[in-house]
Design a protein around this motif. Structure first.
Motif, PDB file in Angstrom:
ATOM      1  N   GLY A 192     -22.508 -89.263 -56.132  1.00  0.00           N
ATOM      2  CA  GLY A 192     -21.471 -88.921 -54.843  1.00  0.00           C
ATOM      3  C   GLY A 192     -20.018 -89.575 -55.198  1.00  0.00           C
ATOM      4  N   CYS A 193     -20.256 -91.055 -55.313  1.00  0.00           N
ATOM      5  CA  CYS A 193     -19.213 -91.842 -55.426  1.00  0.00           C
ATOM      6  C   CYS A 193     -18.139 -91.381 -56.568  1.00  0.00           C
ATOM      7  N   THR A 194     -18.911 -91.420 -57.654  1.00  0.00           N
ATOM      8  CA  THR A 194     -18.052 -91.098 -58.860  1.00  0.00           C
ATOM      9  C   THR A 194     -17.618 -89.500 -59.120  1.00  0.00           C
ATOM     10  N   GLY A 195     -18.535 -88.724 -58.493  1.00  0.00           N
ATOM     11  CA  GLY A 195     -18.037 -87.266 -58.581  1.00  0.00           C
ATOM     12  C   GLY A 195     -17.044 -86.953 -57.573  1.00  0.00           C
ATOM     13  N   MET A 196     -16.949 -87.509 -56.522  1.00  0.00           N
ATOM     14  CA  MET A 196     -15.770 -87.486 -55.765  1.00  0.00           C
ATOM     15  C   MET A 196     -14.455 -87.939 -56.505  1.00  0.00           C
ATOM     16  N   ALA A 198     -10.368 -89.311 -66.418  1.00  0.00           N
ATOM     17  CA  ALA A 198     -10.959 -89.180 -65.086  1.00  0.00           C
ATOM     18  C   ALA A 198     -11.925 -89.912 -64.779  1.00  0.00           C
ATOM     19  N   VAL A 199     -13.056 -89.914 -65.879  1.00  0.00           N
ATOM     20  CA  VAL A 199     -14.503 -90.479 -65.668  1.00  0.00           C
ATOM     21  C   VAL A 199     -14.092 -92.159 -65.669  1.00  0.00           C
ATOM     22  N   ASN A 200     -13.275 -92.353 -66.664  1.00  0.00           N
ATOM     23  CA  ASN A 200     -13.074 -93.837 -66.879  1.00  0.00           C
ATOM     24  C   ASN A 200     -12.181 -94.517 -65.615  1.00  0.00           C
ATOM     25  N   TYR A 232     -12.059 -96.985 -59.147  1.00  0.00           N
ATOM     26  CA  TYR A 232     -12.161 -96.347 -58.092  1.00  0.00           C
ATOM     27  C   TYR A 232     -13.384 -96.478 -57.310  1.00  0.00           C
ATOM     28  N   CYS A 233     -14.575 -96.428 -58.321  1.00  0.00           N
ATOM     29  CA  CYS A 233     -16.144 -95.930 -57.441  1.00  0.00           C
ATOM     30  C   CYS A 233     -16.594 -97.615 -57.314  1.00  0.00           C
ATOM     31  N   GLY A 234     -16.601 -97.770 -55.981  1.00  0.00           N
ATOM     32  CA  GLY A 234     -17.294 -99.065 -55.480  1.00  0.00           C
ATOM     33  C   GLY A 234     -18.925 -99.249 -55.824  1.00  0.00           C
ATOM     34  N   VAL A 235     -19.615 -98.035 -55.626  1.00  0.00           N
ATOM     35  CA  VAL A 235     -20.999 -98.045 -56.043  1.00  0.00           C
ATOM     36  C   VAL A 235     -21.119 -98.340 -57.503  1.00  0.00           C
TER      37      VAL A 235
END
Length: 138
Positions: free
Chosen positions: A51-55, A109-111, A117-120
């Motif tokens: 969810g974190c990275t997808g958003m 975007a993935v990188n 950005y993704c704290g998880v």
């Protein structure tokens, strides 16, 4: 910023909480005394990462003006055999569908999600191996 959560025992192996106005129920498998009333705690770790990275990725692609027809994030995890059983590896598969999708922008975007950005994923990287894969389907 401090965050907290209250998890209430509802009997046997079942617990529930409210998160952002939504009820979440946790329970164990019947083979270990649960009643299968809710999700298991460890798989929620996969959900949190996806969810974190997808958003992040969706938000970044919107800013890049990249339109995809479909997008899916799959997280595959390896569970150790010995106690305490835990995930020691996770593999994230980003699957995009659309016409003439620019691979370089999808990968960027993935990188950005993974590195900025993704704290998880930031926390998980400290505890286990994380790998990624980008798939594109026309």
């Amino acid at each position: 910023m401090k965050t907290s959560l209250d998890l209430n025992w509802t009997g046997n192996m079942s617990f529930e909480t409210e998160m952002n106005g939504h009820k979440v129920v946790l329970d164990a498998d019947p083979t270990v005394g649960g009643e299968n009333k809710g999700v298991r705690p460890k798989p929620l770790m996969l959900l949190a990462l996806a969810g974190c990275t997808g958003m992040d990725v969706v938000s970044i692609l919107k800013k890049m003006r990249v339109e995809v027809e479909d997008f899916n994030v799959t997280v595959e995890a390896n569970m150790t055999e010995e106690h305490p059983k835990h995930y020691d590896k996770m593999h994230i598969i980003y699957s995009f569908k659309g016409k003439d999708l620019p691979r370089e922008k999808l990968e960027k975007a993935v990188n950005l999600s993974e590195e900025k950005y993704c704290g998880v994923s930031e926390v998980y990287k400290k505890a286990m191996e994380l790998t990624t894969e980008v798939r594109i389907e026309e």
